[in-house]
Design a protein around this motif. Structure first.
Motif, PDB file in Angstrom:
ATOM      1  N   CYS A   3      48.197  46.423  39.212  1.00 26.37           N
ATOM      2  CA  CYS A   3      46.803  46.316  39.423  1.00 26.37           C
ATOM      3  C   CYS A   3      46.331  47.734  39.679  1.00 26.37           C
ATOM      4  N   CYS A   6      45.797  48.553  43.683  1.00 28.36           N
ATOM      5  CA  CYS A   6      46.820  48.762  44.723  1.00 28.36           C
ATOM      6  C   CYS A   6      48.126  49.111  44.175  1.00 28.36           C
ATOM      7  N   CYS A  15      44.918  42.529  41.273  1.00 21.53           N
ATOM      8  CA  CYS A  15      45.660  41.671  41.822  1.00 21.53           C
ATOM      9  C   CYS A  15      45.122  40.561  42.554  1.00 21.53           C
ATOM     10  N   CYS A  18      44.233  41.805  46.167  1.00 21.19           N
ATOM     11  CA  CYS A  18      43.018  42.509  46.226  1.00 21.19           C
ATOM     12  C   CYS A  18      41.602  41.721  45.692  1.00 21.19           C
TER      13      CYS A  18
HETATM   14 ZN   LIG Z   1      46.041  45.006  43.905  1.00 18.16          ZN
END
Ligand SMILES: [Zn+2]
Length: 148
Positions: A3, A6, A15, A18
């Motif tokens: 991602c 993150c 992701c 998120c």
């Molecule tokens: Zn993420």
């Protein structure tokens, strides 16, 4: 892939966690590896976002701050809108995990003094990996987290 926000494993550029607008963006839980996100999710005690470092600081093994997503964490927190109010340090209760938590706490306090920095409560077996913690113990460690 990872991602782009993150650094958790993801099959899309950003992701699911998120992307999930029900998750609180003002709390970021910092973990060492993507495999550490799974046990925290299983506790159902945590509704914020994550930041995956990609390991823990270990000078003996040649793992320095630049080898982890530490600068990316500072940038992310500094640029966050809405602002981040808490960073939860959920690195493993090992020597390297504790050293990483202290390094991050210091770095965050220096750069972003308005952000509160917390650490999981003790109770997790020392020297163990979050990945193997049972969800009751980990849930208690999360709900009992303390300021650093
Ligand atoms: Zn993420």
């Amino acid at each position: 892939m990872l991602c782009q926000i993150c650094f958790n494993l993801s099959d899309e550029p950003v992701c699911r966690i998120c992307q999930d607008t029900r998750r609180d963006p003002s709390v970021i839980c910092v973990v060492e590896e993507p495999s550490d996100v799974i046990p925290i999710e299983r506790t159902h005690e945590y509704a914020g976002r994550y930041h995956v470092l990609g390991g823990a600081l270990s000078p003996i093994d040649g793992v320095e701050p630049d080898d982890l997503k530490i600068a990316a964490l500072y940038e992310r927190v500094a640029a966050a809108d809405p602002p981040v109010r808490e960073v939860v340090l959920a690195t493993n209760p090992t020597t390297t995990g504790e050293a990483t938590a202290l390094h991050l706490a210091q770095g965050l306090h220096e750069r972003l003094p308005e952000v509160s920095v917390t650490r999981l409560a003790s109770g997790l077996p020392m020297g163990s990996d979050l990945e193997y913690a049972d969800e009751v113990t980990l849930g208690k460690a999360l709900s009992g987290r303390r300021a650093l």
